[in-house]
Design an enzyme around this catalytic site. Structure first.
Site, PDB file in Angstrom:
ATOM      1  N   ASN A   6      12.471  -0.022  -6.095  1.00 37.50           N
ATOM      2  CA  ASN A   6      11.654   0.921  -6.866  1.00 37.50           C
ATOM      3  C   ASN A   6      10.839   0.192  -7.933  1.00 37.50           C
ATOM      4  O   ASN A   6      11.293  -0.790  -8.511  1.00 37.50           O
ATOM      5  CB  ASN A   6      12.541   1.982  -7.526  1.00 37.50           C
ATOM      6  CG  ASN A   6      13.323   2.767  -6.498  1.00 37.50           C
ATOM      7  OD1 ASN A   6      12.995   2.718  -5.314  1.00 37.50           O
ATOM      8  ND2 ASN A   6      14.355   3.465  -6.920  1.00 37.50           N
ATOM      9  N   VAL A   7       9.659   0.727  -8.188  1.00 31.65           N
ATOM     10  CA  VAL A   7       8.774   0.101  -9.172  1.00 31.65           C
ATOM     11  C   VAL A   7       8.651   0.986 -10.420  1.00 31.65           C
ATOM     12  O   VAL A   7       7.851   0.716 -11.299  1.00 31.65           O
ATOM     13  CB  VAL A   7       7.369  -0.158  -8.556  1.00 31.65           C
ATOM     14  CG1 VAL A   7       7.458  -1.173  -7.430  1.00 31.65           C
ATOM     15  CG2 VAL A   7       6.710   1.128  -8.047  1.00 31.65           C
ATOM     16  N   HIS A  36      10.220  -5.385  -5.512  1.00 31.98           N
ATOM     17  CA  HIS A  36       8.874  -4.952  -5.132  1.00 31.98           C
ATOM     18  C   HIS A  36       7.935  -4.856  -6.339  1.00 31.98           C
ATOM     19  O   HIS A  36       6.874  -4.252  -6.244  1.00 31.98           O
ATOM     20  CB  HIS A  36       8.928  -3.608  -4.387  1.00 31.98           C
ATOM     21  CG  HIS A  36       9.511  -3.720  -2.998  1.00 31.98           C
ATOM     22  ND1 HIS A  36       9.833  -2.636  -2.223  1.00 31.98           N
ATOM     23  CD2 HIS A  36       9.814  -4.809  -2.254  1.00 31.98           C
ATOM     24  CE1 HIS A  36      10.322  -3.054  -1.056  1.00 31.98           C
ATOM     25  NE2 HIS A  36      10.335  -4.371  -1.057  1.00 31.98           N
ATOM     26  N   CYS A  65      -7.971 -14.453 -20.026  1.00 30.12           N
ATOM     27  CA  CYS A  65      -9.042 -15.223 -19.360  1.00 30.12           C
ATOM     28  C   CYS A  65     -10.156 -14.331 -18.814  1.00 30.12           C
ATOM     29  O   CYS A  65     -11.092 -14.821 -18.194  1.00 30.12           O
ATOM     30  CB  CYS A  65      -8.448 -16.077 -18.235  1.00 30.12           C
ATOM     31  SG  CYS A  65      -8.070 -15.135 -16.749  1.00 30.12           S
ATOM     32  N   GLY A  96      20.100   5.521  -1.571  1.00 30.62           N
ATOM     33  CA  GLY A  96      18.791   6.175  -1.522  1.00 30.62           C
ATOM     34  C   GLY A  96      17.679   5.364  -0.895  1.00 30.62           C
ATOM     35  O   GLY A  96      16.546   5.417  -1.366  1.00 30.62           O
ATOM     36  N   THR A  97      18.015   4.628   0.162  1.00 33.65           N
ATOM     37  CA  THR A  97      16.956   3.905   0.878  1.00 33.65           C
ATOM     38  C   THR A  97      17.065   4.181   2.365  1.00 33.65           C
ATOM     39  O   THR A  97      18.177   4.283   2.896  1.00 33.65           O
ATOM     40  CB  THR A  97      16.988   2.383   0.603  1.00 33.65           C
ATOM     41  OG1 THR A  97      15.959   1.758   1.396  1.00 33.65           O
ATOM     42  CG2 THR A  97      18.324   1.742   0.918  1.00 33.65           C
ATOM     43  N   ASN A 105      23.529   8.401   0.400  1.00 31.25           N
ATOM     44  CA  ASN A 105      22.233   8.924   0.831  1.00 31.25           C
ATOM     45  C   ASN A 105      22.394  10.401   1.178  1.00 31.25           C
ATOM     46  O   ASN A 105      23.495  10.879   1.391  1.00 31.25           O
ATOM     47  CB  ASN A 105      21.736   8.146   2.068  1.00 31.25           C
ATOM     48  CG  ASN A 105      20.226   8.243   2.249  1.00 31.25           C
ATOM     49  OD1 ASN A 105      19.671   9.331   2.393  1.00 31.25           O
ATOM     50  ND2 ASN A 105      19.555   7.109   2.214  1.00 31.25           N
TER      51      ASN A 105
END
Ligand code: APR
Length: 253
Positions: A109-110, A126, A157, A194-195, A223
């Protein structure tokens, strides 16, 4: 459909293997955040909020239309600012206290919700919605969830920034992925939460744990339904992770 009696038996079995485990690794996916209101991926027909996945989550899509990709990620960042961890995230943070640095949480998860819930030893394989990466100087910066516009530039930059997210067709960040593989290989219990376990290399942590440095790890799946991981799971806890994980923590006390 799991009956209450079956769930109780499986919870008891999970507690027994966890109690003797010296090292624990957890792999989480979008399902752990579902109860916080973050949408999962594979129930969306290949579309992410109306966009084709390859348009908003691939390096080619970013080259074609960076403004669209930033619009999509700014919306996800804004959503992340509105959601909060659920009892499943907090239960995993609580579990970590029992094992300390012998507990590693690997997440696909992000959304940053594990860190927000207090988990410390977290590997975001991820990437993170909060991080930007400069295409010029390569610097990764935590920008929180502040709005970034549709053509953000590096403050150092002035190079173009991209979300520091692993997109389709891209490799995982080396150091983080090596640490995740090591944690899976060395653990005695791997908790898979949960995947759908269809995205690689993340899902390969399951066979890696099963190969085991010392002994094959016991795999516990949490799950709503059976998944591609289920055949490799020794114990299956089927139900919402926000309900199951707190029960597990309670029984571990
Ligand atoms: N509790 C537990 N599991 C749940 C819950 C819940 N409340 N709600 C849904 N799930 C489960 C679903 O049954 C499904 O197995 O969560 C899983 C979500 O699967 P995916 O949507 O495929 O998400 P994930 O496995 O995290 O996807 C992996 O794919 O697109 C990429 O990079 C993206 O990190 C993501 C990766």
């Amino acid at each position: 459909m799991t009956t209450q009696g079956e769930l109780d038996d499986q919870l008891e079995a999970a507690v027994q293997v966890l109690k003797i485990a010296e090292r624990v690794c957890v792999l989480t996916g979008a399902g752990v955040s579902a109860e916080s209101g973050v949408p999962t991926f594979r129930d969306s027909n290949g579309l992410w909020e109306g966009h084709r996945v390859e348009d908003v989550a691939s390096p080619e899509g970013f080259e074609r239309n960076p403004a669209l990709v930033w619009k999509f990620y700014n919306a996800r960042r804004e959503n992340a600012s509105r959601v909060t961890p659920n009892p499943g995230h907090y239960a995993l943070a609580e579990m970590e206290k029992r094992w300390g640095d012998r507990f590693t949480l690997v997440t696909q998860n992000v959304d940053g919700l594990h860190l927000e819930a207090g988990s410390e030893n977290v590997l975001e394989i991820h990437g993170s919605l909060r991080h930007t990466r400069c295409l010029g100087c390569g610097v990764v910066t935590n920008r929180g969830v502040e709005p970034l516009g549709d053509a953000p530039q590096c403050p150092q930059c002035h190079g173009r920034l991209r979300p520091d997210i692993v997109w389709f067709g891209e490799g995982l960040p080396d150091g983080i992925w090596s640490a995740a593989m090591q944690a899976a290989y060395e653990c005695h219990v791997l908790l898979v939460v949960g995947t759908s376990a269809v995205v690689y290399p993340a899902a390969s942590l399951i066979p890696i744990a099963k190969r085991g440095a010392v002994t094959p790890a016991k795999v516990i799946e949490v799950n709503m339904t059976r998944t591609d991981a289920s055949d490799n799971a020794d114990i299956g806890l089927y139900g919402p992770s926000g309900v199951i994980l707190p029960k597990l923590v309670e029984r571990l006390k």
